[in-house]
Write a protein that holds these residues in place. Structure first.
Motif, mmCIF file in Angstrom:
data_model
loop_
_atom_site.group_PDB
_atom_site.id
_atom_site.type_symbol
_atom_site.label_atom_id
_atom_site.label_comp_id
_atom_site.label_asym_id
_atom_site.label_seq_id
_atom_site.Cartn_x
_atom_site.Cartn_y
_atom_site.Cartn_z
ATOM 1 N N VAL A 1 -2.576 10.347 -8.329
ATOM 2 C CA VAL A 1 -2.971 11.743 -8.134
ATOM 3 C C VAL A 1 -3.810 11.921 -6.868
ATOM 4 O O VAL A 1 -3.997 13.033 -6.392
ATOM 5 C CB VAL A 1 -3.709 12.273 -9.394
ATOM 6 C CG1 VAL A 1 -4.147 13.721 -9.230
ATOM 7 C CG2 VAL A 1 -2.805 12.158 -10.610
ATOM 8 N N LYS A 2 -4.275 10.812 -6.302
ATOM 9 C CA LYS A 2 -5.037 10.924 -5.053
ATOM 10 C C LYS A 2 -4.186 11.509 -3.925
ATOM 11 O O LYS A 2 -4.723 11.996 -2.925
ATOM 12 C CB LYS A 2 -5.585 9.560 -4.640
ATOM 13 C CG LYS A 2 -4.526 8.516 -4.299
ATOM 14 C CD LYS A 2 -5.156 7.172 -3.999
ATOM 15 C CE LYS A 2 -4.102 6.121 -3.660
ATOM 16 N NZ LYS A 2 -4.689 4.788 -3.405
ATOM 17 N N PHE B 140 3.935 11.552 -2.050
ATOM 18 C CA PHE B 140 4.499 12.903 -2.134
ATOM 19 C C PHE B 140 5.618 12.941 -3.170
ATOM 20 O O PHE B 140 5.694 13.855 -3.998
ATOM 21 C CB PHE B 140 5.025 13.316 -0.756
ATOM 22 C CG PHE B 140 5.604 14.698 -0.708
ATOM 23 C CD1 PHE B 140 4.799 15.804 -0.493
ATOM 24 C CD2 PHE B 140 6.971 14.897 -0.866
ATOM 25 C CE1 PHE B 140 5.342 17.090 -0.446
ATOM 26 C CE2 PHE B 140 7.520 16.166 -0.820
ATOM 27 C CZ PHE B 140 6.700 17.270 -0.614
ATOM 28 N N GLN B 141 6.497 11.931 -3.112
ATOM 29 C CA GLN B 141 7.599 11.869 -4.082
ATOM 30 C C GLN B 141 7.077 11.706 -5.505
ATOM 31 O O GLN B 141 7.622 12.289 -6.442
ATOM 32 C CB GLN B 141 8.522 10.692 -3.763
ATOM 33 C CG GLN B 141 9.369 10.885 -2.538
ATOM 34 C CD GLN B 141 10.238 9.679 -2.290
ATOM 35 O OE1 GLN B 141 11.211 9.450 -3.008
ATOM 36 N NE2 GLN B 141 9.905 8.892 -1.279
ATOM 37 N N GLU B 142 6.018 10.913 -5.647
ATOM 38 C CA GLU B 142 5.491 10.703 -6.995
ATOM 39 C C GLU B 142 4.902 11.990 -7.546
ATOM 40 O O GLU B 142 5.085 12.305 -8.731
ATOM 41 C CB GLU B 142 4.453 9.591 -7.008
ATOM 42 C CG GLU B 142 4.049 9.208 -8.406
ATOM 43 C CD GLU B 142 3.667 7.752 -8.546
ATOM 44 O OE1 GLU B 142 3.755 7.245 -9.686
ATOM 45 O OE2 GLU B 142 3.272 7.121 -7.549
ATOM 46 N N THR C 136 12.916 4.406 -11.317
ATOM 47 C CA THR C 136 13.911 4.537 -10.259
ATOM 48 C C THR C 136 13.294 4.292 -8.896
ATOM 49 O O THR C 136 12.069 4.346 -8.729
ATOM 50 C CB THR C 136 14.552 5.943 -10.310
ATOM 51 O OG1 THR C 136 15.630 6.011 -9.386
ATOM 52 C CG2 THR C 136 13.538 7.032 -9.968
ATOM 53 N N SER C 137 14.134 4.046 -7.915
ATOM 54 C CA SER C 137 13.656 3.744 -6.562
ATOM 55 C C SER C 137 13.220 5.001 -5.831
ATOM 56 O O SER C 137 13.819 6.074 -5.989
ATOM 57 C CB SER C 137 14.763 3.054 -5.749
ATOM 58 O OG SER C 137 15.140 1.832 -6.338
ATOM 59 N N ALA C 138 12.194 4.858 -5.033
ATOM 60 C CA ALA C 138 11.775 5.942 -4.155
ATOM 61 C C ALA C 138 12.718 6.013 -2.954
ATOM 62 O O ALA C 138 13.397 5.038 -2.624
ATOM 63 C CB ALA C 138 10.344 5.725 -3.688
ATOM 64 N N THR C 139 12.768 7.175 -2.329
ATOM 65 C CA THR C 139 13.515 7.335 -1.087
ATOM 66 C C THR C 139 12.579 6.992 0.066
ATOM 67 O O THR C 139 11.416 7.400 0.064
ATOM 68 C CB THR C 139 14.014 8.788 -0.952
ATOM 69 O OG1 THR C 139 14.846 9.091 -2.074
ATOM 70 C CG2 THR C 139 14.808 8.976 0.319
ATOM 71 N N TRP C 140 13.084 6.233 1.043
ATOM 72 C CA TRP C 140 12.191 5.684 2.053
ATOM 73 C C TRP C 140 12.243 6.412 3.392
ATOM 74 O O TRP C 140 11.797 5.898 4.404
ATOM 75 C CB TRP C 140 12.478 4.195 2.244
ATOM 76 C CG TRP C 140 12.192 3.459 0.973
ATOM 77 C CD1 TRP C 140 13.091 2.884 0.121
ATOM 78 C CD2 TRP C 140 10.913 3.267 0.369
ATOM 79 N NE1 TRP C 140 12.456 2.338 -0.966
ATOM 80 C CE2 TRP C 140 11.110 2.556 -0.840
ATOM 81 C CE3 TRP C 140 9.607 3.636 0.730
ATOM 82 C CZ2 TRP C 140 10.062 2.206 -1.688
ATOM 83 C CZ3 TRP C 140 8.563 3.279 -0.115
ATOM 84 C CH2 TRP C 140 8.796 2.568 -1.304
ATOM 85 N N SER C 141 12.780 7.627 3.412
ATOM 86 C CA SER C 141 12.726 8.444 4.629
ATOM 87 C C SER C 141 12.644 9.907 4.226
ATOM 88 O O SER C 141 13.140 10.300 3.165
ATOM 89 C CB SER C 141 13.959 8.209 5.507
ATOM 90 O OG SER C 141 15.127 8.765 4.906
ATOM 91 N N LYS D 147 0.835 -1.192 0.000
ATOM 92 C CA LYS D 147 0.000 0.000 0.000
ATOM 93 C C LYS D 147 0.877 1.251 0.000
ATOM 94 O O LYS D 147 1.825 1.355 0.759
ATOM 95 C CB LYS D 147 -0.908 0.001 1.245
ATOM 96 C CG LYS D 147 -1.898 1.151 1.266
ATOM 97 C CD LYS D 147 -2.812 1.053 2.474
ATOM 98 C CE LYS D 147 -3.811 2.214 2.497
ATOM 99 N NZ LYS D 147 -4.698 2.143 3.680
ATOM 100 N N MET D 148 0.532 2.196 -0.873
ATOM 101 C CA MET D 148 1.373 3.366 -1.052
ATOM 102 C C MET D 148 1.338 4.264 0.187
ATOM 103 O O MET D 148 0.281 4.666 0.659
ATOM 104 C CB MET D 148 0.930 4.171 -2.279
ATOM 105 C CG MET D 148 1.873 5.323 -2.604
ATOM 106 S SD MET D 148 1.609 6.012 -4.261
ATOM 107 C CE MET D 148 0.020 6.785 -4.069
ATOM 108 N N SER D 149 2.524 4.579 0.711
ATOM 109 C CA SER D 149 2.631 5.480 1.849
ATOM 110 C C SER D 149 2.509 6.921 1.373
ATOM 111 O O SER D 149 2.667 7.219 0.185
ATOM 112 C CB SER D 149 3.975 5.283 2.547
ATOM 113 O OG SER D 149 5.037 5.687 1.685
#
Length: 377
Positions: A342-343, A176-178, A255-260, A169-171
């Motif tokens: 976009v949610k 925010f990063q997306e 690419t990978s998301a940043t997790w912090s 599930k998307m945090s």
């Protein structure tokens, strides 16, 4: 103050609509099923990417392109994990791929530029294609670039970058990063559409080796830790090489998301730290306008709470920015087939002015840490 805020808001809206116009001016492109004609040197600098390399390896193995028409140059930038060992194993297990493993030689204040320069000097083919070790590349990646080169003869080609899909599930942090990367990609594509390209991403960037040498490579920008992509784009433009954008879903590198939040903040500070050295008047003016819009929104929000500004001013500024940004991000999300993301936009849009303003302020007055290294201002 009120008049200035209104004027800046209107200028911001016009600028974003200008980029939205440019976004639609860049035509979609599909190079699938065309005959491979171009040889590529794929350059991948890396440092401590052991946890991401398997995904990269899997994607490289799926490339639908003759193995004899590309080489892979992986440059180890003093990794302290098992990254180098994983690359060695990958090369041994897949002898059909032309993989060359290099050790970075530090010469400047920018390890990545040193790694890229080393690989480019050792490359066999004229077209350099760069990506990052935490990325996955699409099957038709090389095919798409080859077709674009054959169609346009371009010596410099930027291409799209998106976040890897979320498994669980998307945090909110990832959402925010997306939103942020979708807005950056929209602005990037839009700037190409109005023939004022000022951004690109080194995770998906292609250029001729001859062109790289012609502009002197990274000379003049080696003291900046980042900016290997944008500084180079500026130099190509100044030499009249006319960069183009490969607006193709078949060419999207993920690419990978940043997790912090701290990691994301450090990354964005690193990106912003080099902005003052850009030579493009358009990018500098737009960057200043975006900063002023965000910082004024922060000031007016706080001032409205303290009853120092009328409520209508905050409503006007927020609604204008909210709507023009939404149009830009939504159309970017459609291209990347990420409309559900976009949610996250509503909550992100309220936090972003505070986050962005603090990033810019820190980029001006402080250094940052990246990949275990400290970089001073």
């Amino acid at each position: 103050m009120i008049a200035a805020a209104v004027i800046i808001t209107l200028l911001y809206a016009l600028s974003m609509l200008f980029l939205l116009y440019g976004f639609f001016q860049v035509q979609g492109f599909s190079g699938k099923n065309s005959a491979p004609k171009t040889h590529f040197s794929i350059v991948i600098p890396y440092r401590d990417e052991a946890e991401n390399l398997q995904e990269l390896f899997d994607s490289l193995l799926k490339l639908k392109y003759p193995a004899e028409m590309f080489e892979i140059l992986a440059v180890d930038d003093a990794s302290e994990d098992k990254s180098a060992e994983l690359w060695q194993d990958f090369r041994k297990e897949h002898p059909q791929l032309n993989i060359r493993l290099l050790q970075n030689i530090r010469k400047t204040g920018s390890p990545k530029k040193d790694a890229l320069s080393l690989a480019i000097s050792a490359s066999e083919y004229d077209y350099i294609l760069t990506t990052d070790a935490d990325c996955v590349v699409p099957q038709a990646w090389l095919e798409s670039f080859s077709s674009k080169i054959e169609e346009t003869g371009a010596k410099v080609i930027a291409a799209p970058v998106a976040l890897k899909p979320e498994v669980s599930k998307m945090s909110f942090l990832r959402g925010f990063q997306e939103m942020d990367i979708l807005s950056l990609q929209a602005a990037t594509i839009g700037s190409f559409g109005v023939d004022l390209p000022f951004m690109c991403n080194g995770a998906n960037f292609c250029y001729s080796k001859k062109a790289f040498l012609e502009v002197g490579g990274f000379e003049g920008n080696r003291n900046f830790a980042g900016g290997d992509d944008i500084f180079l784009l500026e130099k190509f433009r100044q030499r009249g090489l006319h960069p183009v954008f490969l607006k193709s879903q078949e060419a999207i590198v993920k690419t990978s998301a940043t997790w912090s939040w701290s990691g994301l903040f450090s990354q964005r500070v690193r990106w912003a730290a080099k902005a003052a050295a850009y030579k493009s008047h358009f990018s500098k003016s737009l960057g200043l306008l975006v900063f002023l819009m965000n910082i004024l929104l922060v000031i007016v929000t706080i001032g409205t709470i303290a009853a120092a500004f009328p409520v209508w001013l905050l409503s006007f500024m927020f609604l204008i920015k909210f709507n023009v940004d939404f149009f830009l991000i939504y159309n970017s999300a459609k291209f990347f087939d990420r409309e559900p993301a976009v949610k996250s936009y509503f909550l992100s849009s309220m936090i972003y002015p505070f986050f962005s303003s603090w990033v810019v302020i820190n980029s001006v007055f402080s250094g940052f840490r990246w990949k275990g290294r400290a970089f001073k201002k």
